[in-house]
Design a protein around this motif. Sequence first.
Motif, PDB file in Angstrom:
ATOM      1  N   LYS A  32     -32.620   3.874  15.725  1.00 31.15           N
ATOM      2  CA  LYS A  32     -31.352   4.612  14.946  1.00 31.15           C
ATOM      3  C   LYS A  32     -30.457   4.903  16.292  1.00 31.15           C
ATOM      4  O   LYS A  32     -30.814   5.278  17.570  1.00 31.15           O
ATOM      5  CB  LYS A  32     -32.013   6.136  14.691  1.00 31.15           C
ATOM      6  N   MET A  33     -29.197   4.955  16.014  1.00 32.02           N
ATOM      7  CA  MET A  33     -28.254   5.289  16.874  1.00 32.02           C
ATOM      8  C   MET A  33     -28.489   6.594  17.599  1.00 32.02           C
ATOM      9  O   MET A  33     -28.184   6.921  18.658  1.00 32.02           O
ATOM     10  CB  MET A  33     -26.859   5.092  16.492  1.00 32.02           C
TER      11      MET A  33
ATOM     12  N   PRO B  91     -35.818  -2.226  13.985  1.00 32.79           N
ATOM     13  CA  PRO B  91     -34.454  -1.441  14.108  1.00 32.79           C
ATOM     14  C   PRO B  91     -34.583   0.011  14.648  1.00 32.79           C
ATOM     15  O   PRO B  91     -35.619   0.677  14.479  1.00 32.79           O
ATOM     16  CB  PRO B  91     -33.721  -1.480  12.764  1.00 32.79           C
TER      17      PRO B  91
ATOM     18  N   THR C 197     -32.809  -8.362  15.165  1.00 32.84           N
ATOM     19  CA  THR C 197     -33.345  -7.413  13.790  1.00 32.84           C
ATOM     20  C   THR C 197     -33.751  -8.474  13.046  1.00 32.84           C
ATOM     21  O   THR C 197     -34.592  -8.120  11.910  1.00 32.84           O
ATOM     22  CB  THR C 197     -32.885  -6.270  13.691  1.00 32.84           C
TER      23      THR C 197
ATOM     24  N   PHE D  93     -22.036   1.506  19.382  1.00 31.57           N
ATOM     25  CA  PHE D  93     -23.422   1.165  18.985  1.00 31.57           C
ATOM     26  C   PHE D  93     -22.931   0.246  17.795  1.00 31.57           C
ATOM     27  O   PHE D  93     -22.392   0.539  16.929  1.00 31.57           O
ATOM     28  CB  PHE D  93     -24.162   2.268  18.367  1.00 31.57           C
TER      29      PHE D  93
ATOM     30  N   HIS E 161     -30.809  -6.107  20.633  1.00 35.03           N
ATOM     31  CA  HIS E 161     -32.095  -6.429  19.968  1.00 35.03           C
ATOM     32  C   HIS E 161     -31.593  -7.420  18.666  1.00 35.03           C
ATOM     33  O   HIS E 161     -30.563  -6.999  17.983  1.00 35.03           O
ATOM     34  CB  HIS E 161     -32.727  -5.122  19.293  1.00 35.03           C
TER      35      HIS E 161
ATOM     36  N   LEU F 265     -28.915 -10.980  12.844  1.00 36.73           N
ATOM     37  CA  LEU F 265     -28.643  -9.392  12.538  1.00 36.73           C
ATOM     38  C   LEU F 265     -28.883  -8.874  14.041  1.00 36.73           C
ATOM     39  O   LEU F 265     -30.165  -9.150  14.559  1.00 36.73           O
ATOM     40  CB  LEU F 265     -29.328  -9.037  11.446  1.00 36.73           C
TER      41      LEU F 265
ATOM     42  N   GLU G 204     -23.985  -2.931  14.890  1.00 34.90           N
ATOM     43  CA  GLU G 204     -24.884  -3.317  13.836  1.00 34.90           C
ATOM     44  C   GLU G 204     -24.478  -4.679  13.236  1.00 34.90           C
ATOM     45  O   GLU G 204     -23.252  -5.038  13.527  1.00 34.90           O
ATOM     46  CB  GLU G 204     -25.540  -2.378  13.046  1.00 34.90           C
ATOM     47  N   GLY G 205     -25.321  -5.379  12.330  1.00 32.02           N
ATOM     48  CA  GLY G 205     -24.802  -6.526  11.482  1.00 32.02           C
ATOM     49  C   GLY G 205     -24.734  -7.618  12.275  1.00 32.02           C
ATOM     50  O   GLY G 205     -25.928  -7.862  13.208  1.00 32.02           O
TER      51      GLY G 205
ATOM     52  N   GLN H 103     -28.488  -5.239  16.805  1.00 33.50           N
ATOM     53  CA  GLN H 103     -28.201  -4.064  17.471  1.00 33.50           C
ATOM     54  C   GLN H 103     -27.912  -4.074  18.851  1.00 33.50           C
ATOM     55  O   GLN H 103     -28.764  -4.721  19.431  1.00 33.50           O
ATOM     56  CB  GLN H 103     -29.350  -3.085  17.144  1.00 33.50           C
ATOM     57  N   SER H 104     -26.922  -3.308  19.096  1.00 33.82           N
ATOM     58  CA  SER H 104     -26.677  -3.444  20.439  1.00 33.82           C
ATOM     59  C   SER H 104     -25.867  -2.257  20.905  1.00 33.82           C
ATOM     60  O   SER H 104     -25.277  -1.673  19.957  1.00 33.82           O
ATOM     61  CB  SER H 104     -25.845  -4.757  20.796  1.00 33.82           C
TER      62      SER H 104
END
Length: 284
Positions: free
Chosen positions: A195-196, A193, A21, A149, A19, A30, A151-152, A32-33
């Motif tokens: 949540k993990m 976003p 974000t 997981f 994603h 930025l 982020e960033g 999420q994956s």
Amino acid sequence: MSGTLLHCPAPAKLNLFLHVTGRRADGYHLLQSAFQLIDRCDNLDFVSRDDGVIRRTNQIAGVPEDSDLIVRAARLLQSHTGSQYGADLTLHKILPMGGGLGGGSSDAATTLMALNHLWQCGLSRQELMELGLRLGADVPFFLFGRNAFAEGVGEILQEIETPDCWYVVIEPGVQIPTPAIFSSKDLTRDTKPVKMSVFPSAATNNWKNDLQTVAVTLFPQVDEVINWLKNFGDARMTGSGSCVFCAFFDENSANEVLKQVPDRWASWKAQAMKQHPMYHLVQT
């Protein structure tokens, strides 16, 4: 110093979802994956040298030596640590370039792990990850060495449990340059976003690859593969493409699908891994 490490694996990764974000002021996206290691690997050989020379011993089509990530990784480690040693590097390339499997980043990570060990640099995993980020956003994941997981820009990693399964992966026959996807005006950058803690228990259709919509528009071959593989399960593109994958919970099911893949596409199966095969080389 004399030292040799042969047949060092550099495994591929799949993005179980990806994603976008947002976007930072510096232009980096930025993300999420969920990163999944698989047992399809490039392999590298490392032979230490006492004269400080770093060189690649074989030709890689389309990749000049000085721009190769393994050479850049070796030189970065050498300059960062002040090591007087060099190395002969041999890359046995199996993973396709421009496939979204992280092959170049994985090769760089394996190089950093192997030479940190051979040269006795003593860098910790975290130090190697920070160094690897200078080479590319996916490099820290391979140094992290566990399914994660992310982020960033992909460098903030938390270990996750992923299913034991097999994957069928199909190469559509095109290389997709990552900048072409991320620079597209059609790329959405505002996925909410997640949540993990809700991965992977949430409904499968919540997890998608935001880059896929752009890729299939620019490269219809990818769309063709996705539509074909969807006959057997939840098929999607990995990374910025071009490879497409689908999960199966037993090897026989994967084999049955492989038998049916049209000859115009390269295809293979791979098993999910829990840990990078060279994880043990680095002290945490």
